[in-house]
Design a protein around this motif. Structure first.
Motif, PDB file in Angstrom:
ATOM      1  N   LEU A 290       0.829  -1.205   0.000  1.00  0.00           N
ATOM      2  CA  LEU A 290       0.000   0.000   0.000  1.00  0.00           C
ATOM      3  C   LEU A 290       0.862   1.253   0.000  1.00  0.00           C
ATOM      4  CD1 LEU A 290      -3.070   0.600   0.114  1.00  0.00           C
ATOM      5  CD2 LEU A 290      -2.821   0.883   2.583  1.00  0.00           C
ATOM      6  N   VAL A 291       1.964   1.216   0.729  1.00  0.00           N
ATOM      7  CA  VAL A 291       2.863   2.372   0.785  1.00  0.00           C
ATOM      8  C   VAL A 291       3.568   2.578  -0.550  1.00  0.00           C
ATOM      9  CG1 VAL A 291       4.986   3.237   1.832  1.00  0.00           C
ATOM     10  CG2 VAL A 291       3.183   2.258   3.279  1.00  0.00           C
ATOM     11  N   LEU A 292       4.090   1.497  -1.149  1.00  0.00           N
ATOM     12  CA  LEU A 292       4.833   1.634  -2.404  1.00  0.00           C
ATOM     13  C   LEU A 292       3.925   1.988  -3.574  1.00  0.00           C
ATOM     14  CD1 LEU A 292       7.326  -1.352  -2.057  1.00  0.00           C
ATOM     15  CD2 LEU A 292       7.827   1.080  -1.857  1.00  0.00           C
ATOM     16  N   PHE A 293       2.655   1.593  -3.508  1.00  0.00           N
ATOM     17  CA  PHE A 293       1.710   2.023  -4.542  1.00  0.00           C
ATOM     18  C   PHE A 293       1.338   3.501  -4.391  1.00  0.00           C
ATOM     19  CE2 PHE A 293       0.323  -2.546  -5.239  1.00  0.00           C
ATOM     20  CZ  PHE A 293       0.843  -2.603  -6.525  1.00  0.00           C
ATOM     21  N   ASP A 294       1.727   4.105  -3.296  1.00  0.00           N
ATOM     22  CA  ASP A 294       1.490   5.535  -3.038  1.00  0.00           C
ATOM     23  C   ASP A 294       0.000   5.857  -3.104  1.00  0.00           C
ATOM     24  OD1 ASP A 294       2.459   7.956  -2.280  1.00  0.00           O
ATOM     25  OD2 ASP A 294       2.860   8.675  -4.305  1.00  0.00           O
ATOM     26  N   LEU A 295      -0.788   5.014  -2.403  1.00  0.00           N
ATOM     27  CA  LEU A 295      -2.236   5.203  -2.422  1.00  0.00           C
ATOM     28  C   LEU A 295      -2.749   6.018  -1.242  1.00  0.00           C
ATOM     29  CD1 LEU A 295      -3.337   1.605  -3.521  1.00  0.00           C
ATOM     30  CD2 LEU A 295      -3.112   3.647  -4.933  1.00  0.00           C
TER      31      LEU A 295
ATOM     32  N   LEU B 151       7.006  -3.032  -5.225  1.00  0.00           N
ATOM     33  CA  LEU B 151       8.426  -2.709  -5.141  1.00  0.00           C
ATOM     34  C   LEU B 151       9.012  -2.424  -6.520  1.00  0.00           C
ATOM     35  CD1 LEU B 151      10.865  -2.488  -3.247  1.00  0.00           C
ATOM     36  CD2 LEU B 151      11.310  -4.920  -3.662  1.00  0.00           C
ATOM     37  N   VAL B 152       8.588  -3.182  -7.532  1.00  0.00           N
ATOM     38  CA  VAL B 152       9.056  -2.927  -8.900  1.00  0.00           C
ATOM     39  C   VAL B 152       8.596  -1.558  -9.385  1.00  0.00           C
ATOM     40  CG1 VAL B 152       8.853  -3.682 -11.293  1.00  0.00           C
ATOM     41  CG2 VAL B 152       9.217  -5.369  -9.489  1.00  0.00           C
ATOM     42  N   ILE B 153       7.379  -1.178  -9.023  1.00  0.00           N
ATOM     43  CA  ILE B 153       6.826   0.083  -9.496  1.00  0.00           C
ATOM     44  C   ILE B 153       7.443   1.280  -8.764  1.00  0.00           C
ATOM     45  CG2 ILE B 153       4.713   1.461  -9.648  1.00  0.00           C
ATOM     46  CD1 ILE B 153       3.186  -1.137 -10.070  1.00  0.00           C
ATOM     47  N   GLY B 154       7.583   1.177  -7.459  1.00  0.00           N
ATOM     48  CA  GLY B 154       7.987   2.349  -6.681  1.00  0.00           C
ATOM     49  C   GLY B 154       9.357   2.269  -6.061  1.00  0.00           C
ATOM     50  N   HIS B 155      10.239   1.395  -6.571  1.00  0.00           N
ATOM     51  CA  HIS B 155      11.548   1.275  -5.916  1.00  0.00           C
ATOM     52  C   HIS B 155      12.412   2.519  -6.126  1.00  0.00           C
ATOM     53  CE1 HIS B 155      12.637   0.262 -10.041  1.00  0.00           C
ATOM     54  NE2 HIS B 155      13.886   0.543  -9.713  1.00  0.00           N
TER      55      HIS B 155
ATOM     56  N   ASP C  72      11.675   5.755  -5.997  1.00  0.00           N
ATOM     57  CA  ASP C  72      11.447   6.832  -5.032  1.00  0.00           C
ATOM     58  C   ASP C  72      10.741   6.298  -3.786  1.00  0.00           C
ATOM     59  OD1 ASP C  72       9.167   6.247  -6.415  1.00  0.00           O
ATOM     60  OD2 ASP C  72       8.410   8.302  -6.458  1.00  0.00           O
ATOM     61  N   TRP C  73      11.207   5.153  -3.308  1.00  0.00           N
ATOM     62  CA  TRP C  73      10.530   4.506  -2.164  1.00  0.00           C
ATOM     63  C   TRP C  73      10.599   5.370  -0.905  1.00  0.00           C
ATOM     64  CZ3 TRP C  73      13.150   3.218   2.288  1.00  0.00           C
ATOM     65  CH2 TRP C  73      14.551   3.220   2.221  1.00  0.00           C
ATOM     66  N   ARG C  74      11.667   6.143  -0.754  1.00  0.00           N
ATOM     67  CA  ARG C  74      11.766   6.992   0.436  1.00  0.00           C
ATOM     68  C   ARG C  74      10.665   8.052   0.436  1.00  0.00           C
ATOM     69  NH1 ARG C  74      17.085   6.030  -1.103  1.00  0.00           N
ATOM     70  NH2 ARG C  74      18.406   5.074   0.513  1.00  0.00           N
ATOM     71  N   ASP C  75      10.443   8.686  -0.733  1.00  0.00           N
ATOM     72  CA  ASP C  75       9.379   9.694  -0.811  1.00  0.00           C
ATOM     73  C   ASP C  75       8.012   9.069  -0.586  1.00  0.00           C
ATOM     74  OD1 ASP C  75      11.305  11.580  -1.377  1.00  0.00           O
ATOM     75  OD2 ASP C  75      11.066  11.413  -3.552  1.00  0.00           O
ATOM     76  N   ARG C  76       7.791   7.905  -1.132  1.00  0.00           N
ATOM     77  CA  ARG C  76       6.481   7.246  -0.950  1.00  0.00           C
ATOM     78  C   ARG C  76       6.264   6.858   0.520  1.00  0.00           C
ATOM     79  NH1 ARG C  76       4.414   4.587  -6.163  1.00  0.00           N
ATOM     80  NH2 ARG C  76       5.624   5.619  -7.786  1.00  0.00           N
ATOM     81  N   LEU C  77       7.333   6.424   1.151  1.00  0.00           N
ATOM     82  CA  LEU C  77       7.223   6.077   2.565  1.00  0.00           C
ATOM     83  C   LEU C  77       6.900   7.316   3.396  1.00  0.00           C
ATOM     84  CD1 LEU C  77       7.550   3.792   4.648  1.00  0.00           C
ATOM     85  CD2 LEU C  77       9.965   4.427   4.829  1.00  0.00           C
ATOM     86  N   ALA C  78       7.548   8.434   3.048  1.00  0.00           N
ATOM     87  CA  ALA C  78       7.263   9.671   3.775  1.00  0.00           C
ATOM     88  C   ALA C  78       5.834  10.137   3.531  1.00  0.00           C
ATOM     89  CB  ALA C  78       8.254  10.757   3.346  1.00  0.00           C
ATOM     90  N   HIS C  79       5.357  10.032   2.279  1.00  0.00           N
ATOM     91  CA  HIS C  79       3.979  10.431   1.988  1.00  0.00           C
ATOM     92  C   HIS C  79       2.974   9.566   2.746  1.00  0.00           C
ATOM     93  CE1 HIS C  79       5.489  12.040  -2.144  1.00  0.00           C
ATOM     94  NE2 HIS C  79       5.778  12.864  -1.144  1.00  0.00           N
ATOM     95  N   ALA C  80       3.298   8.284   2.950  1.00  0.00           N
ATOM     96  CA  ALA C  80       2.344   7.374   3.594  1.00  0.00           C
ATOM     97  C   ALA C  80       2.168   7.683   5.074  1.00  0.00           C
ATOM     98  CB  ALA C  80       2.803   5.928   3.409  1.00  0.00           C
ATOM     99  N   PHE C  81       3.232   8.125   5.736  1.00  0.00           N
ATOM    100  CA  PHE C  81       3.158   8.333   7.191  1.00  0.00           C
ATOM    101  C   PHE C  81       3.212   9.822   7.570  1.00  0.00           C
ATOM    102  CE2 PHE C  81       4.748   4.013   6.689  1.00  0.00           C
ATOM    103  CZ  PHE C  81       3.875   3.322   7.515  1.00  0.00           C
ATOM    104  N   GLN C  82       2.964  10.701   6.585  1.00  0.00           N
ATOM    105  CA  GLN C  82       2.869  12.135   6.858  1.00  0.00           C
ATOM    106  C   GLN C  82       1.588  12.662   6.225  1.00  0.00           C
ATOM    107  OE1 GLN C  82       6.421  13.997   5.404  1.00  0.00           O
ATOM    108  NE2 GLN C  82       7.762  13.038   6.927  1.00  0.00           N
ATOM    109  N   PRO C  83       0.468  12.486   6.864  1.00  0.00           N
ATOM    110  CA  PRO C  83      -0.815  12.934   6.301  1.00  0.00           C
ATOM    111  C   PRO C  83      -0.822  14.454   6.105  1.00  0.00           C
ATOM    112  CG  PRO C  83      -1.153  11.449   8.157  1.00  0.00           C
ATOM    113  CD  PRO C  83       0.302  11.810   8.160  1.00  0.00           C
ATOM    114  N   SER C  84      -1.501  14.886   5.042  1.00  0.00           N
ATOM    115  CA  SER C  84      -1.609  16.303   4.738  1.00  0.00           C
ATOM    116  C   SER C  84      -3.034  16.758   5.001  1.00  0.00           C
ATOM    117  CB  SER C  84      -1.249  16.552   3.267  1.00  0.00           C
ATOM    118  OG  SER C  84      -1.473  17.895   2.941  1.00  0.00           O
ATOM    119  N   PHE C  85      -3.138  17.868   5.765  1.00  0.00           N
ATOM    120  CA  PHE C  85      -4.456  18.409   6.088  1.00  0.00           C
ATOM    121  C   PHE C  85      -4.754  19.673   5.281  1.00  0.00           C
ATOM    122  CE2 PHE C  85      -3.136  15.929   9.723  1.00  0.00           C
ATOM    123  CZ  PHE C  85      -4.268  15.188  10.015  1.00  0.00           C
ATOM    124  N   ALA C  86      -3.915  19.928   4.194  1.00  0.00           N
ATOM    125  CA  ALA C  86      -4.160  21.100   3.355  1.00  0.00           C
ATOM    126  C   ALA C  86      -5.453  20.904   2.569  1.00  0.00           C
ATOM    127  CB  ALA C  86      -3.006  21.324   2.386  1.00  0.00           C
ATOM    128  N   PRO C  87      -6.213  22.001   2.311  1.00  0.00           N
ATOM    129  CA  PRO C  87      -7.485  21.850   1.592  1.00  0.00           C
ATOM    130  C   PRO C  87      -7.312  21.406   0.151  1.00  0.00           C
ATOM    131  CG  PRO C  87      -6.942  24.160   1.888  1.00  0.00           C
ATOM    132  CD  PRO C  87      -5.964  23.383   2.722  1.00  0.00           C
TER     133      PRO C  87
END
Length: 826
Positions: free
Chosen positions: A64-69, A186-190, A192-207
């Motif tokens: 789920l994290v690597l798919f950047d969903l 992993l094949v799809i998001g290897h 930029d896996w660091r950015d995807r991991l950060a996006h997964a655990f840093q929710p954005s509350f911007a409108p």
């Protein structure tokens, strides 16, 4: 049995007493160690059975994290999802703690018995003790022997590895699905896996999306216009000029939806990926372009879309008959983005069902906005030759738009036949075109001509052709039969008038036109090679027939104009054709067309001026003088060579030490003087013929005099310099003589003197082959920009590389299209 004592025997009171007293310490320690191993294997199996959902869920979460969903979720739902995942992991841990139990001694013992296939549970028997007979030495000895035997038999027990028990509890193979999804992600998001991991655990509350809004838009004019793309920027001011049919491509990042407004028409952008939109649209007409993203305008432009106008074509001079009986069409055609094709449409003035004649006018392959020139077409063989027609130009641009000009009326040029029978056949042929219903009368006239073989030198082929044409008109009245009959009549008239020369000339002209048409339309190399070979054969056949006619005229008129080789340089013509062939092979087809056009002009000059005319008195004198000049050049070169060699060797036999003249120097001095006198006589004759003597010949005579004086005093070294100067002046004088003769012939032409009036020479100083005269060193085709060998080789390499890349079907479609457009230029 009493199981309070695991050894089966009451322990002695002293702690030092143990199984060692029976000699079984070693076997008992091995059994205890294997029991511990069996207990550990059971513990691992129970742990895997309890904990397997946790790593499976971890793989699902990693996918789920690597798919950047997760970043697609709103901030509150993103946080809630992460919290739910954490609670679910805690629940799985609590569940595992609740169902996991450490295996006991009995379970480990049972595991050993199952691993070793032991019957009757012998390990359980080791836990028994002597039920009766305690104190009886014999009973106790038998009991100890029994236990010792059992321990020795159980000393080789094996302990199996932990068994895969997860499959029994995960019957749906959820763990396998989780692993597969994880590796796909992993094949799809290897990258930029660091950015995807950060996006997964840093929710954005911007409108809205944090990606900045960015617009990339440009308009590409049609490829045939050659105009560059126009980039659209939000700060652009002033109207933008566009061509109808331009292609707009726009991309937006950082917006969820966008629309393109072309005046009042609205077109939505399509979604490429998260916050990335795209649109493609053709602009045919518009005054305003506007792009809105998420309800806000991000760009607006005033545009002027102007149409692609049809070409403008006109005659620069009325169509007319050229000196060589060709139809000459002088044209000028203009187009705002370049002319693609130009043709001439010829129709009969009188009502007729015959289709019009379409003549293609070859233009440079690189389209130009304005093209003017002259086009020559041999229509003397057409059945409309000598009839009134209308000529109209038809121009077409790259878009396919056609335009015409007002037609012009002209009588198509026709060949003038001197032979009465040939002239009569052509008149009947023309009558058959005008009055096809009168074919029976024409057939009778042809049959009547066939009865006079003495009028056409008893040529059997002519008689057969006339009879064939007559019979065909009588027995077949179809349009095809009439056309075939007219073809036979034309070839028969040519044979009567010119013999083999007329037929050879016709074949040569047809092949020249076919080859030039093939080069202009970009035919393949195989077709070009075939036409080149056929043209070479036709040219040789034509030159042979021309030489035979010249010889026959010489014998008839008893003229001696000189040998064929002095008038027709066949090798020069072959060289021109070979150079055109090589240029066509290497992609330089425009230069090849130029070379073939000059070759055609040379051959037309040969045919337009019969070679027998070169036996006239004036031309014979000119030819004789030029031959004398050539002979002088050769003799002066020999004298120069001898003087130079003697001056270097310092031959004592030819020149004494006191500088007195030797015998060889005296002979050369006499030869030099004789050559000077011969030049003086030639100058006198030239003055009488042209009225003027070239100054270069006078300077050559002075240098010969100086060389003679140096040789007389025995100084060959001093003679070298004046002899060199005299040689240079003779060469210049020969060129001046040729120009003087050409000027004289032009004056004769203006006065209408003899057949020279028909000579369509290319200009001053040109010989019958169309070359510039002088020393015999001019080369045919020298005014054509011919690439050198290095340029031709480089062109061939580039062309081969383009074809190699085009054959690679793995290349992207846009690259293959680009290579196709490049190859079309060759």
């Amino acid at each position: 049995m009493d199981k309070s004592d695991p050894t089966g025997v009451k322990r002695p009171g002293s702690p030092r007493e143990s199984f060692s007293s029976w000699g079984v310490n070693h076997e008992s320690s091995q059994l205890r160690r294997k029991t511990v191993l069996a207990r550990s294997a059971l513990a691992i199996e129970r742990l895997a059975e309890a904990l397997w959902p946790i790593p499976a869920f971890g793989f699902f979460l990693g996918a789920l994290v690597l798919f950047d969903l997760l970043p697609f979720l709103p901030g509150w739902l993103h946080v809630g999802t992460l919290g739910a995942f954490a609670l679910f992991v805690l629940w799985l841990l609590w569940r595992a703690w609740g169902i996991w139990r450490l295996p006991d001694h009995e379970s480990a013992r049972r595991r050993l018995e199952q691993d070793n296939n032991l019957a009757h549970r012998p390990l359980a028997g080791l836990e028994d003790h002597l039920a009766s007979g305690s104190g009886d030495r014999l009973s106790e000895a038998l009991w100890r022997y029994h236990r010792l035997s059992a321990l020795k038999n159980l000393g080789k027990l094996r302990v199996s590895f932990p068994r895969p028990v997860v499959a029994a509890v995960d019957r749906c193979a959820i763990r396998s699905l989780a692993v597969i999804l994880f590796f796909v992600a992993l094949v799809i998001g290897h990258a930029d896996w660091r950015d995807r991991l950060a996006h997964a655990f840093q929710p954005s509350f911007a409108p809205s999306s944090t990606i900045p809004l960015k617009l990339d838009a440009w308009v590409s004019p049609p490829a045939y216009t050659g105009l560059p793309p126009v980039f659209l920027t939000s700060d652009q001011s002033g109207p933008i000029d566009l061509v109808t049919g331009s292609h707009l491509l726009g991309k937006i990042q950082g917006a969820s939806e966008a629309q393109l407004f072309v005046d009042e028409a609205v077109s939505p952008f399509e979604t490429l990926s998260r916050n990335a939109l795209k649109i493609e649209q053709t602009i045919d007409a518009a005054n305003n372009l506007r792009i809105e993203a998420d309800g806000n305008s991000i760009g607006s432009w005033q545009v002027n879309v102007y149409p692609d106008l049809a070409p403008d074509v006109a005659f620069t001079a009325p169509p007319r008959k050229s000196e060589r009986l060709n139809l000459q069409i002088d044209y000028e055609v203009k187009d705002d983005f370049g002319v693609a094709a130009l043709s001439a449409r010829i129709t009969r003035i009188t009502e007729s069902d015959d289709p019009p004649i379409e003549l293609e006018i070859f233009l440079p392959r690189s389209a130009e906005k304005k093209v003017s020139g002259s086009s020559y077409h041999d229509l003397t063989a057409h059945v409309w030759a000598g009839l009134a027609v209308e000529v109209q130009l038809v121009a077409r641009d790259a878009k396919g738009q056609e335009s015409t000009n007002p037609p012009a009326r002209i009588v198509l040029p026709e060949r003038i036949f001197e032979h009465p029978i040939a002239r009569a056949i052509i008149e009947l042929r023309k009558q058959l075109t005008v009055k096809p219903d009168d074919r029976l009368g024409i057939a009778a006239a042809l049959e009547q001509l066939a009865t006079r073989p003495d009028h056409f030198r008893h040529d059997l082929l002519v008689a057969l052709a006339l009879n064939t044409a007559s019979r065909r008109l009588v027995h077949n009245s179809s349009r095809e039969a009439i056309g075939q009959t007219q073809e036979i009549m034309w070839e028969t008239a040519l044979r009567i008038e010119y013999g083999e020369l007329g037929l050879a000339e016709r074949e040569l002209r047809n092949l020249q036109e076919a080859l030039m048409e093939a080069l202009a339309r970009g035919a393949d190399d195989a077709e070009i090679e075939r036409l080149m070979d056929e043209l070479q054969q036709a040219m040789d056949k034509f030159l042979n027939a021309l030489a035979e006619q010249m010889l026959a005229n010489q014998q008839r008129d008893q003229r001696q104009p000189g040998g064929e080789g002095q008038l027709i340089d066949r090798q020069n013509l072959r060289d021109m054709l070979e150079r055109a062939r090589e240029m066509a092979r290497n992609g330089a087809r425009e230069q090849a067309l130029d070379m073939l056009a000059q070759l055609q002009n040379i051959l037309e000059n040969l045919r337009a001026q019969p070679l027998a005319d070169f036996g006239s008195e004036e031309l014979g004198d000119a030819h004789r003088m030029m031959s004398q000049m050539e002979d002088m050049l050769g003799r002066q070169q020999e004298l120069l060579d001898r003087s130079f060699k003697r001056s270097e060797r310092r031959d004592e036999q030819s020149q004494g030490e006191d500088g007195e003249p030797g015998e060889d120097n005296q002979l050369d001095a006499q030869t030099q003087e004789a050559l000077r006198k011969k030049l003086g006589e030639l100058m006198r004759q030239l003055g009488e013929m042209l009225g003027d003597i070239p100054e270069s010949l006078g300077r050559a005579e002075q240098q010969m005099r100086a060389a003679r004086d140096a040789l007389n005093v025995g100084k060959p070294g001093r003679a070298v310099k004046p002899q060199t100067r005299s040689l240079d002046q003779l060469q210049q004088g020969m060129q001046d003589m040729a120009e003087g003769f050409m000027q004289m012939f032009d004056e004769l032409q203006e006065r209408g003197s003899g057949d020279l009036a028909n000579r369509p020479g290319p200009g001053m100083g040109a010989d019958p082959l169309g070359r510039e005269s002088g020393q015999g060193q001019s080369r045919a085709g020298e005014n054509v920009q011919v690439p050198d060998e290095a340029e031709l080789q480089r062109s061939r390499e580039v062309l081969d590389e383009l074809r190699r890349r085009r054959s690679d079907r793995k290349r992207p479609a846009f690259e293959l299209d680009y290579l196709d457009r490049l190859l079309k230029q060759f």
